[in-house]
Write an enzyme that holds these catalytic residues in place. Sequence first.
Site, PDB file in Angstrom:
ATOM      1  N   ASP A  58       0.848  -1.199   0.000  1.00  0.00           N
ATOM      2  CA  ASP A  58       0.000   0.000   0.000  1.00  0.00           C
ATOM      3  C   ASP A  58       0.886   1.252   0.000  1.00  0.00           C
ATOM      4  O   ASP A  58       1.819   1.357   0.804  1.00  0.00           O
ATOM      5  CB  ASP A  58      -0.875  -0.049   1.268  1.00  0.00           C
ATOM      6  CG  ASP A  58      -1.959   1.007   1.278  1.00  0.00           C
ATOM      7  OD1 ASP A  58      -2.416   1.403   0.199  1.00  0.00           O
ATOM      8  OD2 ASP A  58      -2.363   1.417   2.398  1.00  0.00           O
ATOM      9  N   HIS A  59       0.599   2.190  -0.873  1.00  0.00           N
ATOM     10  CA  HIS A  59       1.320   3.487  -0.932  1.00  0.00           C
ATOM     11  C   HIS A  59       2.836   3.321  -0.957  1.00  0.00           C
ATOM     12  O   HIS A  59       3.561   3.893  -0.126  1.00  0.00           O
ATOM     13  CB  HIS A  59       0.929   4.386   0.258  1.00  0.00           C
ATOM     14  CG  HIS A  59      -0.481   4.879   0.174  1.00  0.00           C
ATOM     15  ND1 HIS A  59      -0.888   5.832  -0.732  1.00  0.00           N
ATOM     16  CD2 HIS A  59      -1.574   4.530   0.872  1.00  0.00           C
ATOM     17  CE1 HIS A  59      -2.191   6.042  -0.591  1.00  0.00           C
ATOM     18  NE2 HIS A  59      -2.638   5.265   0.372  1.00  0.00           N
TER      19      HIS A  59
ATOM     20  N   ASP B  81       2.900   5.024  -5.403  1.00  0.00           N
ATOM     21  CA  ASP B  81       2.203   6.290  -5.167  1.00  0.00           C
ATOM     22  C   ASP B  81       3.151   7.452  -5.451  1.00  0.00           C
ATOM     23  O   ASP B  81       3.902   7.893  -4.580  1.00  0.00           O
ATOM     24  CB  ASP B  81       1.680   6.355  -3.729  1.00  0.00           C
ATOM     25  CG  ASP B  81       0.910   7.649  -3.481  1.00  0.00           C
ATOM     26  OD1 ASP B  81       0.807   8.464  -4.427  1.00  0.00           O
ATOM     27  OD2 ASP B  81       0.408   7.845  -2.359  1.00  0.00           O
TER      28      ASP B  81
ATOM     29  N   GLY C  96      -7.747   8.546   7.164  1.00  0.00           N
ATOM     30  CA  GLY C  96      -7.902   8.865   8.579  1.00  0.00           C
ATOM     31  C   GLY C  96      -9.347   8.975   9.024  1.00  0.00           C
ATOM     32  O   GLY C  96     -10.283   8.620   8.291  1.00  0.00           O
TER      33      GLY C  96
ATOM     34  N   HIS D  61      -9.346   4.921  -2.250  1.00  0.00           N
ATOM     35  CA  HIS D  61      -8.637   4.993  -0.960  1.00  0.00           C
ATOM     36  C   HIS D  61      -9.488   5.785   0.024  1.00  0.00           C
ATOM     37  O   HIS D  61     -10.509   6.371  -0.334  1.00  0.00           O
ATOM     38  CB  HIS D  61      -7.287   5.697  -1.153  1.00  0.00           C
ATOM     39  CG  HIS D  61      -6.252   4.816  -1.762  1.00  0.00           C
ATOM     40  ND1 HIS D  61      -5.125   4.427  -1.082  1.00  0.00           N
ATOM     41  CD2 HIS D  61      -6.194   4.213  -2.975  1.00  0.00           C
ATOM     42  CE1 HIS D  61      -4.397   3.641  -1.864  1.00  0.00           C
ATOM     43  NE2 HIS D  61      -5.029   3.490  -3.014  1.00  0.00           N
ATOM     44  N   GLY D  62      -9.068   5.786   1.279  1.00  0.00           N
ATOM     45  CA  GLY D  62      -9.737   6.617   2.283  1.00  0.00           C
ATOM     46  C   GLY D  62     -11.204   6.270   2.446  1.00  0.00           C
ATOM     47  O   GLY D  62     -12.051   7.157   2.565  1.00  0.00           O
TER      48      GLY D  62
ATOM     49  N   SER E 218     -12.834   4.367   4.856  1.00  0.00           N
ATOM     50  CA  SER E 218     -13.416   4.010   6.155  1.00  0.00           C
ATOM     51  C   SER E 218     -14.677   4.829   6.411  1.00  0.00           C
ATOM     52  O   SER E 218     -14.769   5.989   6.014  1.00  0.00           O
ATOM     53  CB  SER E 218     -12.402   4.260   7.279  1.00  0.00           C
ATOM     54  OG  SER E 218     -11.483   3.198   7.329  1.00  0.00           O
TER      55      SER E 218
ATOM     56  N   ASN F 285     -10.267   0.622  -0.114  1.00  0.00           N
ATOM     57  CA  ASN F 285      -9.238   0.547   0.941  1.00  0.00           C
ATOM     58  C   ASN F 285      -9.782   0.972   2.306  1.00  0.00           C
ATOM     59  O   ASN F 285     -10.317   2.080   2.452  1.00  0.00           O
ATOM     60  CB  ASN F 285      -8.096   1.498   0.599  1.00  0.00           C
ATOM     61  CG  ASN F 285      -7.213   0.975  -0.515  1.00  0.00           C
ATOM     62  OD1 ASN F 285      -7.591   0.053  -1.232  1.00  0.00           O
ATOM     63  ND2 ASN F 285      -6.050   1.570  -0.662  1.00  0.00           N
ATOM     64  N   ILE F 286      -9.600   0.086   3.280  1.00  0.00           N
ATOM     65  CA  ILE F 286     -10.118   0.356   4.628  1.00  0.00           C
ATOM     66  C   ILE F 286      -9.050   0.028   5.662  1.00  0.00           C
ATOM     67  O   ILE F 286      -8.597  -1.111   5.755  1.00  0.00           O
ATOM     68  CB  ILE F 286     -11.394  -0.485   4.881  1.00  0.00           C
ATOM     69  CG1 ILE F 286     -12.494  -0.081   3.886  1.00  0.00           C
ATOM     70  CG2 ILE F 286     -11.873  -0.312   6.326  1.00  0.00           C
ATOM     71  CD1 ILE F 286     -13.711  -0.971   3.888  1.00  0.00           C
TER      72      ILE F 286
HETATM   73  P1  13P Z   1      -8.869   4.928   5.601  1.00  0.00           P
HETATM   74  O1  13P Z   1      -7.973   5.824   6.407  1.00  0.00           O
HETATM   75  O2  13P Z   1     -10.143   5.634   5.230  1.00  0.00           O
HETATM   76  O3  13P Z   1      -9.133   3.636   6.256  1.00  0.00           O
HETATM   77  O4  13P Z   1      -8.125   4.616   4.205  1.00  0.00           O
HETATM   78  C1  13P Z   1      -7.152   3.608   4.131  1.00  0.00           C
HETATM   79  C2  13P Z   1      -6.403   3.645   2.856  1.00  0.00           C
HETATM   80  O5  13P Z   1      -6.720   4.307   1.904  1.00  0.00           O
HETATM   81  C3  13P Z   1      -5.199   2.780   2.784  1.00  0.00           C
HETATM   82  O6  13P Z   1      -4.503   2.962   1.595  1.00  0.00           O
HETATM   83  O1  G3H Z   2      -3.172   5.050   3.670  1.00  0.00           O
HETATM   84  C1  G3H Z   2      -2.484   4.671   4.602  1.00  0.00           C
HETATM   85  C2  G3H Z   2      -2.865   3.485   5.379  1.00  0.00           C
HETATM   86  O2  G3H Z   2      -3.935   3.773   6.238  1.00  0.00           O
HETATM   87  C3  G3H Z   2      -1.673   2.921   6.083  1.00  0.00           C
HETATM   88  O3  G3H Z   2      -1.366   3.668   7.211  1.00  0.00           O
HETATM   89  O4  G3H Z   2       1.043   4.183   6.835  1.00  0.00           O
HETATM   90  O5  G3H Z   2       0.025   4.346   9.114  1.00  0.00           O
HETATM   91  O6  G3H Z   2       0.398   2.105   8.051  1.00  0.00           O
HETATM   92  P1  G3H Z   2       0.127   3.560   7.855  1.00  0.00           P
HETATM   93 ZN    ZN Z   3      -4.592   4.972   0.848  1.00  0.00          ZN
END
Ligand code: 13P
Ligand code: G3H
Ligand code: ZN
Length: 315
Positions: free
Chosen positions: A81-82, A103, A180, A210-211, A213, A253-254
């Site tokens: 991820d990222h 990313d 977040g 993404h994002g 949640s 993504n969650i």
């Molecule tokens: P949330 O912060 O909304 O859970 O998003 C997570 C995310 O995009 C991980 O790449």
């Molecule tokens: O988008 C980021 C994810 O929520 C991962 O978070 O980099 O704190 O592990 P983290």
């Molecule tokens: Zn993300």
Amino acid sequence: MIVTTKKLFAAAYGKYAIGAYNINNLEQAMGLFRGNIDSKAPFIIQISKGARSYTHKKMLEGLITSANEVFPDAIFAVHLDHGDEETCYDCINSGFYSSVMIDASHEPFDKNIEITRRVVDAAHAKGLVVEAELGMLGGVEEHVAVDESNALLTDPRQAREFVERSGCDSLAVAIGTSHGAFKFSGTQGLHFDVLADIQKELPGFPLVMHGSSSVPAEEVERINNAGGQLKGAKGVDDNQFLKAATLGVTKVNIDTDGRLVWTRVHREYFRDKPSEFDLRPVGKIFMGEYANFIAHKNEKLGSAGHLDEVRALVS
Ligand code: 13P
Ligand code: G3H
Ligand code: ZN
């Protein structure tokens, strides 16, 4: 069974979205596999750069390998991820991951394409697939800080050019979400108009949100009642996932919602049992709650119940 996201996306496109869940430790790994098996869903395990260095990257790989043996019916992809370029190459060469995200969304358009293209070439040579990102989410990403008001939504026409020139296999688009627990300060929501325009430019191409949640109000309230201070936290309405799926979003993504489950369980437990100091009883509760949370999300994403059908497609 570890599969590529390409196979999962082919099965899901236009009908439902695959849940992509970030994990960092043993308890999350157990809850994640249990929740996906309980709800009969294919899924994606996401590992961030921070998760790789929380203990040691090999520890997470070991946990996932073991979980694959403990839950032999599970079908999932293992995804970085990222990633930055260096971490992408490390994962590609490790032989463990089935996909990576590069990313470079903070870079200018041409530079983003140039970096993504290099990662795509390296990944494809080893049979991995690549997610890239165009546009900027509000909030804080691992190495990028963007003010919510300056969030840059993905330009649909640029999206097509980006995909053609970079050769990426899926594209993370900015359509109003942010990372977040504090996504929206007012009544903002997803920009379905922008998403529909992106899908018109890229028909059949898997898009990633993404994002995502949902930061449930009752979860935030329970955390705050047990000593937390998350006033004003707000997320994405998870009843909108299926609409997003019909518009090409195949990966959602969650991460934050899972962290909220952890925070609620542990705050309430130690508030109610102040003399407790064994980590296992609360760990057990967390694993069960995390599994329920995953199963619930899969219902909202529409991925629940598709495991056998996906097994037939991938085997
Ligand atoms: P949330 O912060 O909304 O859970 O998003 C997570 C995310 O995009 C991980 O790449
Ligand atoms: O988008 C980021 C994810 O929520 C991962 O978070 O980099 O704190 O592990 P983290
Ligand atoms: Zn993300």
